[in-house]
Design a protein around this motif. Structure first.
Motif, PDB file in Angstrom:
ATOM      1  N   ARG A   1       2.322  55.771  16.012  1.00  0.00           N
ATOM      2  CA  ARG A   1       3.383  56.890  16.184  1.00  0.00           C
ATOM      3  C   ARG A   1       3.733  57.030  17.408  1.00  0.00           C
ATOM      4  O   ARG A   1       4.799  57.246  18.022  1.00  0.00           O
ATOM      5  N   HIS A   2       2.599  57.230  18.404  1.00  0.00           N
ATOM      6  CA  HIS A   2       2.916  57.400  19.650  1.00  0.00           C
ATOM      7  C   HIS A   2       3.410  56.393  20.484  1.00  0.00           C
ATOM      8  O   HIS A   2       4.629  56.287  21.285  1.00  0.00           O
ATOM      9  N   SER A   3       2.792  55.180  20.336  1.00  0.00           N
ATOM     10  CA  SER A   3       3.235  54.063  21.006  1.00  0.00           C
ATOM     11  C   SER A   3       4.382  53.273  20.537  1.00  0.00           C
ATOM     12  O   SER A   3       5.234  52.622  21.220  1.00  0.00           O
ATOM     13  N   ARG A   4       4.558  53.334  19.166  1.00  0.00           N
ATOM     14  CA  ARG A   4       5.445  52.519  18.472  1.00  0.00           C
ATOM     15  C   ARG A   4       5.421  50.915  18.792  1.00  0.00           C
ATOM     16  O   ARG A   4       6.198  50.297  18.852  1.00  0.00           O
ATOM     17  N   ARG A   5       4.101  50.587  18.771  1.00  0.00           N
ATOM     18  CA  ARG A   5       3.649  49.398  18.956  1.00  0.00           C
ATOM     19  C   ARG A   5       2.641  49.020  18.154  1.00  0.00           C
ATOM     20  O   ARG A   5       1.824  49.904  17.577  1.00  0.00           O
ATOM     21  N   ILE A   6       2.051  47.868  18.110  1.00  0.00           N
ATOM     22  CA  ILE A   6       0.749  47.505  17.102  1.00  0.00           C
ATOM     23  C   ILE A   6      -0.227  48.111  18.078  1.00  0.00           C
ATOM     24  O   ILE A   6       0.017  47.883  19.262  1.00  0.00           O
ATOM     25  N   VAL A   7      -1.259  48.567  17.464  1.00  0.00           N
ATOM     26  CA  VAL A   7      -2.651  49.231  18.211  1.00  0.00           C
ATOM     27  C   VAL A   7      -3.408  48.458  17.534  1.00  0.00           C
ATOM     28  O   VAL A   7      -3.703  48.280  16.520  1.00  0.00           O
ATOM     29  N   VAL A   8      -4.424  48.448  18.463  1.00  0.00           N
ATOM     30  CA  VAL A   8      -5.810  48.068  18.046  1.00  0.00           C
ATOM     31  C   VAL A   8      -7.107  49.027  18.364  1.00  0.00           C
ATOM     32  O   VAL A   8      -6.817  49.599  19.443  1.00  0.00           O
ATOM     33  N   THR A   9      -8.168  49.154  17.664  1.00  0.00           N
ATOM     34  CA  THR A   9      -9.188  50.115  18.215  1.00  0.00           C
ATOM     35  C   THR A   9     -10.122  49.382  19.224  1.00  0.00           C
ATOM     36  O   THR A   9     -10.555  48.405  19.107  1.00  0.00           O
ATOM     37  N   ALA A  10      -9.957  50.228  20.120  1.00  0.00           N
ATOM     38  CA  ALA A  10     -10.725  49.557  21.587  1.00  0.00           C
ATOM     39  C   ALA A  10     -12.185  50.067  21.501  1.00  0.00           C
ATOM     40  O   ALA A  10     -13.201  49.379  21.646  1.00  0.00           O
ATOM     41  N   SER A  11     -12.456  51.396  20.956  1.00  0.00           N
ATOM     42  CA  SER A  11     -13.895  51.914  20.862  1.00  0.00           C
ATOM     43  C   SER A  11     -13.828  53.168  20.013  1.00  0.00           C
ATOM     44  O   SER A  11     -12.785  53.917  20.017  1.00  0.00           O
ATOM     45  N   VAL A  12     -15.091  53.532  19.687  1.00  0.00           N
ATOM     46  CA  VAL A  12     -15.238  54.723  18.914  1.00  0.00           C
ATOM     47  C   VAL A  12     -16.211  55.660  19.721  1.00  0.00           C
ATOM     48  O   VAL A  12     -17.188  55.102  20.056  1.00  0.00           O
ATOM     49  N   ASN A  13     -15.272  56.606  20.594  1.00  0.00           N
ATOM     50  CA  ASN A  13     -16.295  57.103  21.683  1.00  0.00           C
ATOM     51  C   ASN A  13     -16.960  58.197  21.316  1.00  0.00           C
ATOM     52  O   ASN A  13     -18.080  58.465  22.016  1.00  0.00           O
ATOM     53  N   HIS A  14     -16.826  58.840  20.054  1.00  0.00           N
ATOM     54  CA  HIS A  14     -17.677  59.944  19.748  1.00  0.00           C
ATOM     55  C   HIS A  14     -17.473  60.160  18.278  1.00  0.00           C
ATOM     56  O   HIS A  14     -16.274  60.260  17.945  1.00  0.00           O
ATOM     57  N   VAL A  15     -18.292  60.317  17.691  1.00  0.00           N
ATOM     58  CA  VAL A  15     -18.437  60.670  16.235  1.00  0.00           C
ATOM     59  C   VAL A  15     -19.542  62.152  16.011  1.00  0.00           C
ATOM     60  O   VAL A  15     -20.687  61.814  16.485  1.00  0.00           O
ATOM     61  N   ALA A  16     -19.033  62.967  15.453  1.00  0.00           N
ATOM     62  CA  ALA A  16     -20.018  64.111  15.209  1.00  0.00           C
ATOM     63  C   ALA A  16     -20.028  64.172  13.672  1.00  0.00           C
ATOM     64  O   ALA A  16     -19.027  64.698  12.807  1.00  0.00           O
ATOM     65  N   PHE A  17     -21.212  63.947  12.877  1.00  0.00           N
ATOM     66  CA  PHE A  17     -21.352  64.164  11.349  1.00  0.00           C
ATOM     67  C   PHE A  17     -21.896  65.657  11.363  1.00  0.00           C
ATOM     68  O   PHE A  17     -23.143  65.565  11.162  1.00  0.00           O
ATOM     69  N   SER A  18     -20.993  66.540  11.455  1.00  0.00           N
ATOM     70  CA  SER A  18     -21.680  67.945  11.678  1.00  0.00           C
ATOM     71  C   SER A  18     -22.117  68.595  10.106  1.00  0.00           C
ATOM     72  O   SER A  18     -23.277  69.068  10.132  1.00  0.00           O
ATOM     73  N   ARG A  19     -21.185  67.969   9.101  1.00  0.00           N
ATOM     74  CA  ARG A  19     -21.655  68.818   7.872  1.00  0.00           C
ATOM     75  C   ARG A  19     -21.552  67.330   6.911  1.00  0.00           C
ATOM     76  O   ARG A  19     -20.561  66.768   6.892  1.00  0.00           O
ATOM     77  N   ALA A  20     -22.130  67.384   5.692  1.00  0.00           N
ATOM     78  CA  ALA A  20     -22.099  66.498   4.897  1.00  0.00           C
ATOM     79  C   ALA A  20     -21.038  66.932   3.822  1.00  0.00           C
ATOM     80  O   ALA A  20     -20.480  68.041   3.793  1.00  0.00           O
ATOM     81  N   VAL A  21     -20.125  65.888   3.516  1.00  0.00           N
ATOM     82  CA  VAL A  21     -19.038  66.369   2.544  1.00  0.00           C
ATOM     83  C   VAL A  21     -19.425  65.798   1.064  1.00  0.00           C
ATOM     84  O   VAL A  21     -19.712  64.670   0.737  1.00  0.00           O
TER      85      VAL A  21
END
Length: 170
Positions: free
Chosen positions: A47-67
Motif C-alpha cells: 500500500r505504501h510503495s504501490r509496488r511488488i514487495v519482498v520480505t527482506a528481514s524479520v528484525n524483531h518478534v516478541a511472543f509476549s503472550r500465548a494466543v
C-alpha cells in the motif's frame, strides 16, 4: 513522488484461532502467527510503495503472550519508516478475550520489505511523514535499528552509525 503517512499503509487482519493452527497446549503456533504478520505487513508495504514487495528481514518478534484456541486475533501493520527502496513495517498483534471481548496486546514484530520492479530490482519508494506521537517514536527508532543492522553486518563503520552514537553521547 508524494510522501505518505503511516495511516495510509495501515492494514488490519482479523481471524480466529482454529484447532489445526494450535500446538499441544492449544495455543496458536508461533509459525502461524509469523505467517499472519508477514501477510499483513506485506499488504501494508505494498500500500505504501504501490509496488511488488519482498520480505527482506524479520528484525524483531516478541511472543509476549500465548494466543489460545478460539481467540480472535487482530494483526495491525503500518509502515513506520521508508528508506530509499526499503521500508520498516511495525506490527501489533491484539487478542480478544472470548468471553469479555476485552482486547489486549499479545505480540509485536518489525519486518523490513524492499519494493522491487517486475524484474526483481529494488525501486525507489515514497517517504513517510509520521503524524502521531507513536508514529514519530517508531519513525525515529527505525533509523537506529537500520544503523545497528548495517553495523552488525559490517556494512557501515561504527563512526557512521550517527544515531546509535548519539544514544551514548548523552
Amino acid at each position: 513522488m508524494k510522501a505518505k503517512t503511516p495511516e495510509e499503509s495501515k492494514t488490519v487482519l482479523t481471524d480466529m484461532v482454529l484447532p489445526g493452527e494450535t500446538n499441544p497446549l492449544n495455543n496458536l503456533f508461533g509459525g502461524e502467527l509469523l505467517a499472519r504478520m508477514d501477510r499483513a505487513a506485506s499488504i501494508s508495504a505494498r500500500r505504501h510503495s504501490r509496488r511488488i514487495v519482498v520480505t527482506a528481514s524479520v528484525n524483531h518478534v516478541a511472543f509476549s503472550r500465548a494466543v489460545p484456541l478460539g481467540s480472535v486475533v487482530t494483526v495491525e501493520a503500518k509502515v513506520s519508516r521508508a528508506f530509499k527502496t526499503s521500508m520498516e513495517v511495525f506490527i501489533d498483534v491484539w487478542m480478544e478475550d472470548r468471553e469479555s471481548g476485552e482486547k489486549s496486546k499479545a505480540n509485536e514484530a518489525i519486518y523490513t520489505f524492499v519494493a522491487v520492479d517486475a524484474t526483481g530490482r529494488p525501486i525507489t519508494i515514497p517517504e513517510i511523514i509520521p503524524e502521531t506521537d507513536l508514529e514519530k517514536e517508531r519513525f525515529d527508532a527505525a533509523l537506529r535499528r537500520k544503523q545497528l543492522s548495517l553495523l552488525l553486518a559490517g556494512k557501515i563503520k561504527p563512526s557512521e552509525a550517527t544515531e546509535l552514537k548519539a544514544l551514548f553521547d548523552k
